[in-house]
Design a protein around this motif. Structure first.
Motif, short mmCIF file in Angstrom:
data_model
loop_
_atom_site.label_atom_id
_atom_site.label_comp_id
_atom_site.label_asym_id
_atom_site.label_seq_id
_atom_site.Cartn_x
_atom_site.Cartn_y
_atom_site.Cartn_z
N LEU A 174 44.84 -106.15 65.28
CA LEU A 174 44.20 -104.84 65.35
C LEU A 174 45.18 -103.74 65.73
O LEU A 174 44.84 -102.56 65.67
CB LEU A 174 43.03 -104.88 66.34
CG LEU A 174 41.82 -105.70 65.89
CD1 LEU A 174 40.75 -105.74 66.97
CD2 LEU A 174 41.25 -105.12 64.60
N ALA A 175 46.40 -104.12 66.12
CA ALA A 175 47.43 -103.10 66.36
C ALA A 175 47.76 -102.35 65.07
O ALA A 175 48.33 -101.26 65.12
CB ALA A 175 48.69 -103.76 66.92
N LYS A 176 47.39 -102.90 63.93
CA LYS A 176 47.62 -102.23 62.65
C LYS A 176 46.59 -101.14 62.36
O LYS A 176 46.73 -100.40 61.39
CB LYS A 176 47.54 -103.25 61.50
CG LYS A 176 48.59 -104.35 61.51
CD LYS A 176 48.35 -105.26 60.31
CE LYS A 176 49.36 -106.38 60.23
NZ LYS A 176 49.12 -107.24 59.04
N SER B 21 35.53 -99.56 58.84
CA SER B 21 35.35 -99.36 60.27
C SER B 21 34.53 -100.50 60.83
O SER B 21 33.68 -101.06 60.14
CB SER B 21 34.66 -98.02 60.55
OG SER B 21 33.37 -97.98 59.98
N PHE B 22 34.77 -100.84 62.09
CA PHE B 22 34.08 -101.95 62.71
C PHE B 22 34.16 -101.77 64.22
O PHE B 22 34.95 -100.96 64.73
CB PHE B 22 34.68 -103.30 62.29
CG PHE B 22 36.18 -103.33 62.27
CD1 PHE B 22 36.90 -103.86 63.33
CD2 PHE B 22 36.88 -102.84 61.18
CE1 PHE B 22 38.27 -103.89 63.31
CE2 PHE B 22 38.27 -102.86 61.15
CZ PHE B 22 38.96 -103.39 62.23
N ILE C 213 37.24 -109.62 62.89
CA ILE C 213 38.15 -109.02 61.91
C ILE C 213 38.05 -109.69 60.55
O ILE C 213 38.66 -109.24 59.59
CB ILE C 213 39.61 -109.08 62.40
CG1 ILE C 213 40.03 -110.53 62.66
CG2 ILE C 213 39.83 -108.23 63.62
CD1 ILE C 213 41.49 -110.71 62.96
N GLY C 214 37.26 -110.75 60.45
CA GLY C 214 37.24 -111.54 59.23
C GLY C 214 36.76 -110.79 58.01
O GLY C 214 37.09 -111.15 56.89
N HIS C 215 35.95 -109.73 58.21
CA HIS C 215 35.41 -109.02 57.07
C HIS C 215 36.36 -107.95 56.55
O HIS C 215 36.13 -107.36 55.51
CB HIS C 215 34.08 -108.37 57.44
CG HIS C 215 34.17 -107.38 58.56
ND1 HIS C 215 34.48 -107.77 59.85
CD2 HIS C 215 34.03 -106.05 58.58
CE1 HIS C 215 34.50 -106.70 60.62
NE2 HIS C 215 34.24 -105.65 59.89
N VAL C 216 37.43 -107.66 57.27
CA VAL C 216 38.41 -106.66 56.84
C VAL C 216 39.56 -107.41 56.17
O VAL C 216 40.59 -107.68 56.77
CB VAL C 216 38.91 -105.82 58.03
CG1 VAL C 216 39.73 -104.63 57.52
CG2 VAL C 216 37.75 -105.33 58.86
N GLN D 61 43.46 -119.31 62.88
CA GLN D 61 43.39 -117.90 63.23
C GLN D 61 41.97 -117.53 63.62
O GLN D 61 41.01 -117.86 62.93
CB GLN D 61 43.84 -117.05 62.03
CG GLN D 61 45.25 -117.39 61.58
CD GLN D 61 45.57 -116.79 60.22
OE1 GLN D 61 44.68 -116.47 59.45
NE2 GLN D 61 46.85 -116.68 59.91
N LEU D 62 41.83 -116.83 64.73
CA LEU D 62 40.52 -116.39 65.21
C LEU D 62 40.00 -115.27 64.34
O LEU D 62 40.67 -114.25 64.14
CB LEU D 62 40.64 -115.92 66.67
CG LEU D 62 39.34 -115.43 67.32
CD1 LEU D 62 38.32 -116.56 67.41
CD2 LEU D 62 39.63 -114.83 68.69
#
Length: 835
Positions: free
Chosen positions: A132-134, A170-171, A187-190, A276-277
């Motif tokens: 998510l740092a991206k 967005s999430f 984050i799996g849906h992005v 990966q989580l």
């Protein structure tokens, strides 16, 4: 004839009305725990925190390492829902967590503008999801204004945004404002965030992923006592994972509070085949009542509940295949079965679980000057005809504009086509506009639903004029007229629920709800009902009818053979009374909002399976499950097929069995050496992508017209063919002939042609008609589909033998297993999706 198929299978469930439906980024609107993790199938980059399995135990390079006894690990894999032996659970003190090695300077855009406490909340999420740092942090606030109910009103709600090219996603994430522990994030849906996807064969198997899940718990929830965590596989869907598509695993952990069970206090997560989580979700709320507040003992609670407990015979639905239900005459508890508040001593019940036995049921006579319902003499071919029927019975205000009219499979009965309509309030702006909706049976013209969905609650008189308040008696009269005119044989199949005068409550807007119960042979039909909501000015703003078809009830016993008291004793012998926490509220009724609360209650649970619900057969007196185990629930619970072990294709066959592609017969055999028919091969391929189709007799959604005259709805291949046809697995010649001949023995050449359709290399096959590898075969003259055979050979899906292909040769189930596994291994290596 139109048939209906869809790309996803839905689980039937009741859910509260949300004030902000449709916001895909709103994580508080997810369904209950069983489905809270079920929608995400893609992967994320978290390799620094959860390493490749070859590094997983190397503490010098791994972010999380594990040390535990393998015996306890195996016990965790087979942990029952409520183990009597605590030693069977994995102890979290055996989990060794190390500090992260990801670059702490990597922060998302917008991070530096946040206050320190907001940054701390963001950091907590980044610990689990460093990718998510991206992204960019849009805002960090306490509480959510975009969802109802907000189960975490005092927690930090973080909104992230990720932009790539001209598109953005967005999430949300939620972090506890006291402990700064993550409550939920995904984050799996992005998919744009993810650097890699996991396909078969996964780098991390389910056992290794479970190890990582335990490590995540230790790092993400240090405030939870280790002895209060139990791995509970029963809380996750037991449907087999599809062989094709990204690989991921779901895990659920029960968390006790004050040493007591709390059904809603779960931690669920999804980890992909790369370790990966993808998603982390923690249920429950923080305001758990103290055990010291318990005012009555277990013995007192048992006496209080059982003394008022009564059983009633009803026709109850039994879950069958797919979304089909069978019915049985059975006794169910109608009073005394709901949880008893251990603090107040009051019995709790949800508004939709209110029982018929607690109210007076009245038959009604046909109302004067009202025509009974008559089915349309011919199907409604266009929307205007359906719209005319609606306008004869209901009024939509002028400032609501018709925005949608469509013919679809009914969500409540996929075999039925319905005309669907939506009208939106043009006086409103923004994302959430009030709307009217309606459903009309396209075959009969019967209105199934009409109603107003308003995000601020039910409306009052919109005209602003003074109106005479409708009396309850007049409301009942209008409701009877409505159901009589809209439902076939209403006066015989329905009874008016006539509550006592003290229970005749209006909503906060003065609306009156009139309810009807369906009856058959003088017994209630569980789930069969109708409802009419009427405004104070007499305008009907809501009508719904869920009536069970008569053919579902024909042939059932007309009278119970077992006494109610005998049924009660049989039921109680299978139950135990437990003190536990439950969550109540979080929904709206016509009377207003019911806030979310955690309560300490005594509740009956089945001794052998606390998640199961039992009824008593009114004919035999035997206890039976309302949710019998279907094939999808049994797929991974039995021992492997007896005739697969030691077979040359054992590895491939076991993989297909585990993924729900092949099943065993009554002798527990899979028959790996049996010759394969065309239909069986098509079925195996389809189940590899959609294993749930194996038990789905009803797949709602798209309209598909099947051109094949020899595939009827009762065919075991009906949905298989429908799915394959939808994805263009058949060539034009098959469509023109109108016959598939599914029972014919599959040839190797036909297998090659079908495989080329699956990998979408049709045009390339035409180009490869003169492929040298095929022309060098000794029997190339017998091969008509040379291009398809060339592709199958080059991809390693089929092989030549002694320089010949044998195009007319047959294939066995074991051969098909090898082919499908080889095909699965191509995932991620082609320029388009396979399927």
């Amino acid at each position: 004839m139109k048939h209906h198929l869809d790309e996803c299978t839905y689980l039937q469930q009741e859910k509260p009305l949300h004030a902000s439906e449709g916001n895909s980024s709103n994580s508080t609107m997810r369904p209950a725990w069983r489905l809270g993790m079920a929608a995400l199938l893609s992967a994320s980059l978290l390799s620094t925190l959860f390493p490749h399995p070859t590094e997983a135990l190397d503490k010098t390079t791994a972010n999380v390492g594990l040390e535990w006894d393998q015996t306890q690990h195996a016990a965790a894999q087979n942990l029952a829902a409520y183990p009597d032996n605590p030693s069977a659970a994995i102890k979290t003190e055996q989990i060794h967590v190390q500090k992260g090695i990801s670059d702490p300077s990597m922060k998302p855009e917008g991070y530096t503008k946040l206050k320190r406490e907001q940054q701390k909340a963001v950091d907590a999420v980044l610990q689990l999801f460093p990718v998510l740092a991206k992204t960019r942090v849009v805002d960090v606030n306490k509480g959510s204004l975009s969802s109802y109910p907000d189960r975490n009103p005092t927690s930090w709600h973080i909104r992230w945004e990720y932009t790539t090219g001209t598109s953005s996603s967005s999430f949300n994430s939620v972090v506890d404002s006291k402990t700064y522990e993550v409550i939920e994030s995904s984050i799996g849906h992005v998919t744009e965030l993810l650097d890699s996807h996991s396909y078969y064969p996964p780098q991390v198997n389910e056992e290794q992923a479970l190890s990582q899940a335990w490590a995540i718990l230790a790092a993400a929830a240090p405030s939870i006592k280790k002895e209060d965590i139990r791995y509970d596989p029963s809380r996750i869907s037991s449907l087999p994972h599809a062989l094709f598509g990204p690989t991921s695993y779901e895990f659920a952990f029960r968390v006790k509070v004050n040493g007591l069970e709390a059904d809603h206090n779960l931690i669920t997560m999804r980890i992909d085949g790369n370790g990966q989580l993808l998603e982390y979700f923690r249920g429950g709320v923080s305001d758990f009542p103290s055990i010291d507040s318990v005012a009555i003992s277990e013995k007192q609670a048992y006496t209080r509940l059982t003394s008022k407990m009564s059983f009633e015979a009803q026709y109850v639905p039994i879950v069958g295949k797919g979304r089909e239900y069978d019915y049985k005459l059975a006794y169910i508890p109608v009073t005394g079965q709901w949880p008893l508040d251990a603090v107040s001593g009051q019995e709790l019940s949800s508004p939709w679980n209110d029982t018929y036995a607690q109210k007076e049921m009245k038959s009604f006579s046909p109302p004067d000057k009202v025509k009974p319902f008559e089915a349309s003499k011919q199907p409604l071919e266009d929307a205007d005809a359906a719209l005319a029927i609606i306008n004869r019975h209901f009024k939509v205000p002028d400032h609501y504009r018709l925005t949608n009219r469509s013919l679809n499979a009914d969500w409540n009965d996929p075999k039925r086509e319905v005309w669907m309509f939506n009208w939106h309030n043009m006086n409103q702006t923004g994302a959430w506009m009030d709307s009217y909706t309606a459903r009309v049976d396209a075959a009969t013209g019967q209105i199934l639903e009409f109603g107003l969905r308003q995000y601020g609650g039910m409306p009052t008189n919109e005209s602003g004029e003074d109106v005479k308040t409708l009396t309850y008696a007049k409301a009942q009269e209008k409701a009877i007229e409505m159901v009589y005119s809209l439902l076939p044989d209403a006066e015989h199949s329905l009874r008016l629920i006539h509550p006592a005068e003290k229970d005749r409550k209006r909503s906060t807007d003065g609306n009156i709800s009139i309810l009807f119960a369906q009856y058959h042979n003088e017994y209630p039909v569980n789930g069969g009902n109708a409802m009419v909501i009427i405004r104070p000015d007499g305008e009907i703003i809501q009508y719904t009818a869920n009536i069970i078809a008569a053919n579902k009830l024909d042939g059932l016993p007309v009278q119970a053979s077992v006494a109610a008291e005998q049924a009660k004793q049989s039921w109680l012998q299978a139950m135990k009374l437990e003190l536990q926490y439950i969550i109540e509220g979080g929904y709206r009724t016509e009377a207003g909002e019911v806030p979310v609360k955690t309560k300490l209650v005594y509740q009956f649970k089945a001794k052998d399976n606390p998640m199961q619900q039992y009824y008593v057969d009114a004919t035999t007196g035997e206890l039976f499950s309302a949710w019998p185990d279907s094939r999808e629930n049994q797929t991974n619970l039995h021992e492997p097929p007896t005739d697969v072990i030691g077979h040359a294709a054992e590895k491939e066959l076991l993989a297909l069995w585990k993924h729900g592609v092949i099943f065993t017969d009554s002798d527990h055999r899979a028959h790996p050496d049996a010759k394969l028919s065309y239909g069986e091969f098509l079925q195996m391929l389809t189940y590899s992508f959609r294993p749930e189709i194996a038990d789905s007799t009803n797949l709602p959604g798209r309209e598909i017209t099947l051109p094949f005259s020899d595939v009827e709805e009762d065919s075991p291949y009906y949905h298989v063919v429908g799915w394959a046809y939808q994805f263009k697995w058949f060539d034009s010649a098959q469509g023109e002939s109108r016959r598939l001949n599914l029972e014919r023995t599959l040839t190797r050449e036909e297998a090659a042609k079908l495989l080329v359709k699956v990998v979408h290399y049709d045009k390339l096959a035409q180009y490869m008609q003169q492929d040298k590898q095929v022309l060098d075969l000794t029997d190339h003259g017998q091969i008509k589909a040379k291009g398809e055979v060339a592709i199958a050979l080059n991809l390693g899906l089929l092989e030549a033998e002694n320089g010949a292909f044998h195009p007319k040769g047959s294939l066995t189930r074991a051969d098909a297993a090898r082919i499908i596994i080889a095909l699965a291994k191509l995932q991620g290596h082609t320029d388009q999706y396979i399927g």
